[in-house]
Scaffold this motif. Structure first.
Motif, PDB file in Angstrom:
ATOM      1  N   THR A 182       0.833  -1.201   0.000  1.00  0.00           N
ATOM      2  CA  THR A 182       0.000   0.000   0.000  1.00  0.00           C
ATOM      3  C   THR A 182       0.871   1.257   0.000  1.00  0.00           C
ATOM      4  N   GLY A 183       0.544   2.197  -0.850  1.00  0.00           N
ATOM      5  CA  GLY A 183       1.232   3.480  -0.881  1.00  0.00           C
ATOM      6  C   GLY A 183       2.514   3.517  -1.682  1.00  0.00           C
ATOM      7  N   ARG A 184       2.965   2.379  -2.199  1.00  0.00           N
ATOM      8  CA  ARG A 184       4.247   2.348  -2.915  1.00  0.00           C
ATOM      9  C   ARG A 184       4.226   3.267  -4.126  1.00  0.00           C
ATOM     10  N   ASP A 185       3.216   3.120  -4.966  1.00  0.00           N
ATOM     11  CA  ASP A 185       3.153   3.937  -6.185  1.00  0.00           C
ATOM     12  C   ASP A 185       3.037   5.415  -5.850  1.00  0.00           C
ATOM     13  N   GLU A 186       2.259   5.737  -4.830  1.00  0.00           N
ATOM     14  CA  GLU A 186       2.056   7.135  -4.470  1.00  0.00           C
ATOM     15  C   GLU A 186       3.362   7.794  -4.010  1.00  0.00           C
ATOM     16  N   VAL A 187       4.126   7.096  -3.182  1.00  0.00           N
ATOM     17  CA  VAL A 187       5.394   7.651  -2.695  1.00  0.00           C
ATOM     18  C   VAL A 187       6.391   7.807  -3.836  1.00  0.00           C
ATOM     19  N   LEU A 188       6.523   6.773  -4.662  1.00  0.00           N
ATOM     20  CA  LEU A 188       7.486   6.829  -5.761  1.00  0.00           C
ATOM     21  C   LEU A 188       7.077   7.861  -6.812  1.00  0.00           C
TER      22      LEU A 188
END
Length: 205
Positions: A182-188
């Motif tokens: 969860t949240g990987r794409d958003e942070v990157l």
């Protein structure tokens, strides 16, 4: 952002001994045992890049990882409780403070917060310090898989409400879980967008 390569570069205890400040740098920090190493491994999709441990205080140096030969991910020692001496904690605090103030290519600090807890003094104090020093930062709420989504959201609301007591503009935040990505794409994507903006900014003579 596609992570093609993530490699360890160096560990040291002094900001002036870090790699040459020629690339954007994103630092990750949080209370001891907040899940920082697991998050870094999740973001880079490498299970053993950052060393994880069940014992708080595993990270004791400034660790630089080079991502795609384009930017640095920096793993910093945790703040708050750790099973180490007061002298060691004081040394870490001094090292982190010097790094935050002196590292000229530090682009953004990711402050990791355990989403299972209400606002805690060490987190609030560290965030206030960043504000006083003028260091850009965002919040990353970790371990969202360890409880219900509604409980996570409530704790996020509690944090933002607490920060609104002293901040006119609240920092951006991300909700993450190293377990289920969860949240990987958003942070990157956030990092990628900043890197694009920096690339379009002409160098100052």
């Amino acid at each position: 952002m596609l992570i093609r390569e993530a490699k360890f570069v160096t560990s040291n205890s002094r900001a002036d001994q870090c790699p040459p400040p020629t690339l954007p740098e994103y630092a990750f920090i949080g209370r001891s045992n907040v899940g920082k190493s697991s998050l870094i491994n999740m973001l880079t999709n490498q299970k053993g890049l950052a060393k994880t441990s069940s014992s708080p205080g595993k990270t004791q140096l400034i660790n630089h990882f080079l991502i795609n030969n384009e930017w640095y991910l920096v793993d910093l020692p945790g703040y708050g409780y750790a099973k180490v001496s007061k002298t060691a904690r004081a040394t870490w605090s001094k090292m982190i403070g010097f790094y935050m103030r002196q590292r000229e290519n530090l682009t953004c600090v990711f402050v990791l917060i355990d989403s299972r807890h209400p606002p805690l003094a060490p987190d609030i104090e560290f965030i206030e310090m960043l504000g006083k020093e003028g260091v850009p930062f965002v919040l990353v709420f970790t371990k969202a898989d360890k409880q219900s989504g509604s409980r996570t959201q409530q704790n996020v609301v509690d944090y933002t409400r607490k920060l609104s007591e002293t901040w006119d503009e609240l920092p951006r935040y991300f909700i993450t879980s190293a377990e289920d990505m969860t949240g990987r794409d958003e942070v990157l994507d956030f990092i990628n967008e900043i890197n694009k903006q920096l690339a379009q900014t002409p160098d100052t003579p």
